[in-house]
Design an enzyme around this catalytic site. Structure first.
Site, short mmCIF file in Angstrom:
data_model
loop_
_atom_site.label_atom_id
_atom_site.label_comp_id
_atom_site.label_asym_id
_atom_site.label_seq_id
_atom_site.Cartn_x
_atom_site.Cartn_y
_atom_site.Cartn_z
N HIS A 92 44.08 -14.20 -17.84
CA HIS A 92 43.95 -15.30 -16.79
C HIS A 92 42.88 -15.07 -15.89
O HIS A 92 42.51 -14.06 -15.53
CB HIS A 92 45.26 -15.38 -15.92
CG HIS A 92 45.31 -16.39 -15.14
ND1 HIS A 92 44.98 -17.68 -15.39
CD2 HIS A 92 45.53 -16.44 -13.62
CE1 HIS A 92 44.99 -18.48 -14.22
NE2 HIS A 92 45.37 -17.78 -13.19
N ASN A 111 39.60 -21.68 -12.05
CA ASN A 111 40.89 -21.26 -12.76
C ASN A 111 41.70 -22.41 -13.23
O ASN A 111 42.00 -23.67 -12.27
CB ASN A 111 41.67 -20.71 -11.40
CG ASN A 111 43.08 -20.18 -11.61
OD1 ASN A 111 43.69 -20.72 -12.68
ND2 ASN A 111 43.71 -19.74 -10.55
N CYS A 167 50.55 -19.95 -13.86
CA CYS A 167 49.45 -19.34 -14.48
C CYS A 167 49.69 -18.31 -15.66
O CYS A 167 48.99 -18.08 -16.36
CB CYS A 167 48.58 -18.58 -13.68
SG CYS A 167 47.72 -19.69 -12.32
O1 UT7 Z 1 46.02 -18.21 -10.32
C1 UT7 Z 1 46.17 -18.31 -8.98
C2 UT7 Z 1 46.09 -17.01 -8.23
N1 UT7 Z 1 45.22 -17.02 -7.15
C3 UT7 Z 1 44.32 -16.11 -7.06
O2 UT7 Z 1 44.07 -15.14 -7.48
C4 UT7 Z 1 43.72 -16.17 -5.61
C5 UT7 Z 1 43.39 -14.73 -4.85
N2 UT7 Z 1 42.86 -14.68 -3.73
C6 UT7 Z 1 41.48 -14.96 -3.88
O3 UT7 Z 1 40.66 -14.87 -4.80
C7 UT7 Z 1 40.88 -14.84 -2.38
O4 UT7 Z 1 41.69 -14.54 -1.38
C8 UT7 Z 1 39.84 -16.28 -2.13
C9 UT7 Z 1 38.83 -16.25 -3.01
C10 UT7 Z 1 41.02 -17.33 -2.16
C11 UT7 Z 1 39.59 -16.11 -0.56
O5 UT7 Z 1 38.96 -14.95 -0.38
P1 UT7 Z 1 39.05 -14.21 1.03
O6 UT7 Z 1 37.97 -13.22 0.90
O7 UT7 Z 1 40.58 -13.88 0.95
O8 UT7 Z 1 38.69 -15.19 2.08
P2 UT7 Z 1 39.78 -15.70 3.26
O9 UT7 Z 1 40.83 -16.68 2.82
O10 UT7 Z 1 40.20 -14.54 4.17
O11 UT7 Z 1 38.73 -16.56 4.39
C12 UT7 Z 1 37.56 -15.86 4.76
C13 UT7 Z 1 36.73 -16.98 5.58
C14 UT7 Z 1 37.78 -17.70 6.50
O12 UT7 Z 1 36.86 -17.93 7.57
P3 UT7 Z 1 36.87 -17.31 8.88
O13 UT7 Z 1 38.30 -17.45 9.22
O14 UT7 Z 1 36.77 -15.79 8.59
O15 UT7 Z 1 36.16 -17.75 9.92
C15 UT7 Z 1 37.79 -19.25 5.73
O16 UT7 Z 1 37.93 -20.14 6.58
O17 UT7 Z 1 36.30 -17.78 4.55
C16 UT7 Z 1 36.50 -19.30 5.02
N3 UT7 Z 1 36.73 -19.85 4.04
C17 UT7 Z 1 35.64 -20.51 3.23
N4 UT7 Z 1 34.25 -20.60 3.62
C18 UT7 Z 1 33.47 -21.22 2.82
C19 UT7 Z 1 37.68 -20.19 2.95
N5 UT7 Z 1 37.42 -21.01 1.85
C20 UT7 Z 1 35.80 -21.16 2.26
C21 UT7 Z 1 35.08 -22.02 1.28
N6 UT7 Z 1 33.88 -21.93 1.62
N7 UT7 Z 1 35.18 -22.65 0.24
#
Ligand code: UT7
Length: 346
Positions: A273, A303, A130
């Site tokens: 980005h 992204n 990225c």
């Molecule tokens: O250029 C690449 C660089 N990448 C980034 O900048 C990404 C940086 N990270 C993020 O933006 C965030 O970490 C995410 C948006 C990817 C995820 O957000 P989060 O608040 O960290 O969520 P999480 O991964 O901790 O997941 C929370 C919950 C989980 O469920 P449980 O375990 O709490 O029951 C996931 O299974 O959300 C669930 N989950 C979803 N639910 C609905 C994960 N993906 C999804 C989804 N829809 N698409």
């Protein structure tokens, strides 16, 4: 007075010149995919995606339409050349920032160089994930400033969604990404005031396993994490990357401003980005920047890896918001881990 001549003791010094951004263009897939479309193929909701990322829709490639990384790169290249009033014959070097070349060889830049009809201009691919476009912008600037090249076509192109799974299993990454390309023509100019005011390029391979694409079982740091379906798919520790990104953005802005002797408010545009609207909002709040100075378009592109910065820059240029004499800071972070900045005097 000596006139200077070949073999004589006095030699003509190269004239001082600057570097300018002369034209921009983009190329995106024909297929728009909304959060409502994703709700039909996986357990997710528009609300979850919007709240966590700010994304409402993205464009996804279709193989059957011939939408390869090179296809997007060529489309963006042609659009940028037309915008600059140039043809491929004017280009000395093609540089493509990408982490998704269609094959290990030939490079995407070779394919673009041929397609746009350069006179055998050189072709160079740069993989900074990225951060690839920002890395490349710094490299291209210094190649022109060094005097060896005058007109370089720089493209950021990625087809990252080939590495995600549009199913409930892959929902943690697939909702984040989109495909496409953006290009900028970078040229030498007689005005020495134009060009880079400060730049930075960093990486920390110690964080490599927070965001990577495993190719084999041995790539998994914890063998217990291995599953065959995870091969060739983006593997991301979202929380760790989020924390890294929020901290990096602020530090990078501070350090780049300091190098240039400028204050945050002296910069007219921060072209960042687009990885998560919350990460961008945190940077905006930290420096008290008005919304119009830090453009957010992740809502309709997602992204797009190395394409995100030229897509954003083209958007604000075509909206008539970018003017000669302004200062623009390009900023990115990504897999590697990598991060970098490029602060320009237009
Ligand atoms: O250029 C690449 C660089 N990448 C980034 O900048 C990404 C940086 N990270 C993020 O933006 C965030 O970490 C995410 C948006 C990817 C995820 O957000 P989060 O608040 O960290 O969520 P999480 O991964 O901790 O997941 C929370 C919950 C989980 O469920 P449980 O375990 O709490 O029951 C996931 O299974 O959300 C669930 N989950 C979803 N639910 C609905 C994960 N993906 C999804 C989804 N829809 N698409």
């Amino acid at each position: 007075m000596s006139q200077g001549h070949a073999g004589g003791s006095s030699s003509a010094r190269p004239p001082r010149f600057g570097v300018r951004l002369a034209g921009t263009g983009t190329c995106i897939p024909r297929t728009k995919v909304t959060n409502a479309d994703l709700e039909k193929v996986m357990e997710t909701t528009d609300e979850w995606i919007t709240q966590r990322t700010g994304i409402k829709s993205r464009y996804i490639y279709k193989k059957e339409l011939g939408e390869t990384t090179a296809h997007f790169a060529i489309g963006a290249a042609r659009a940028a050349l037309a915008d600059a009033g140039m043809t491929g014959a004017d280009i000395d070097l093609v540089v493509v920032a990408t982490m998704t070349t269609d094959a290990p060889t030939p490079s995407t830049s070779c394919i673009v160089s041929h397609a746009i009809g350069t006179h055998a201009a050189g072709g160079l691919d740069i993989n900074g994930a990225c951060s690839g476009f920002v890395y490349s912008l710094n490299v291209v600037h210094d190649m022109i400033k060094g005097g060896a090249y005058r007109n370089i076509l720089l493209i950021g192109a990625d087809r990252i969604t080939q590495h995600v799974e549009f199913s409930t299993w892959g929902r943690g990454t697939s909702v984040l990404f989109g495909d496409g390309a953006g290009a900028i023509v970078v040229r030498a100019t007689d005005d020495p005031s134009k060009g880079l005011l400060a730049q930075a390029m960093h990486c920390d391979g110690g964080g490599a396993k927070h965001l990577f694409i495993p190719a084999s079982k041995e790539d998994f740091p914890n063998p217990a994490d291995y599953e065959e379906r995870k091969l060739n798919r983006v593997y991301m520790n979202g929380g760790a990357v989020f924390k890294f990104a929020v901290g990096t953005f602020s530090t990078l802005i501070e350090q780049t401003l300091e190098k240039a002797g400028l204050k945050a408010e002296d910069v007219d545009h921060y072209v960042c980005h687009q990885s998560n609207a919350r990460i961008l909002a945190a940077a905006r709040e930290r420096f008290g920047l008005p919304a119009e100075k830090l453009h957010v378009n992740i809502d309709h592109f997602g992204n797009t890896v190395a394409a995100s910065i030229p897509l954003a820059f083209d958007e604000i240029r075509k909206a008539g918001r970018v003017h000669e004499g302004q200062k623009v800071m390009f900023l990115a972070f990504g897999a590697g881990l990598t991060w970098g900045s490029s602060l320009w005097q237009l």
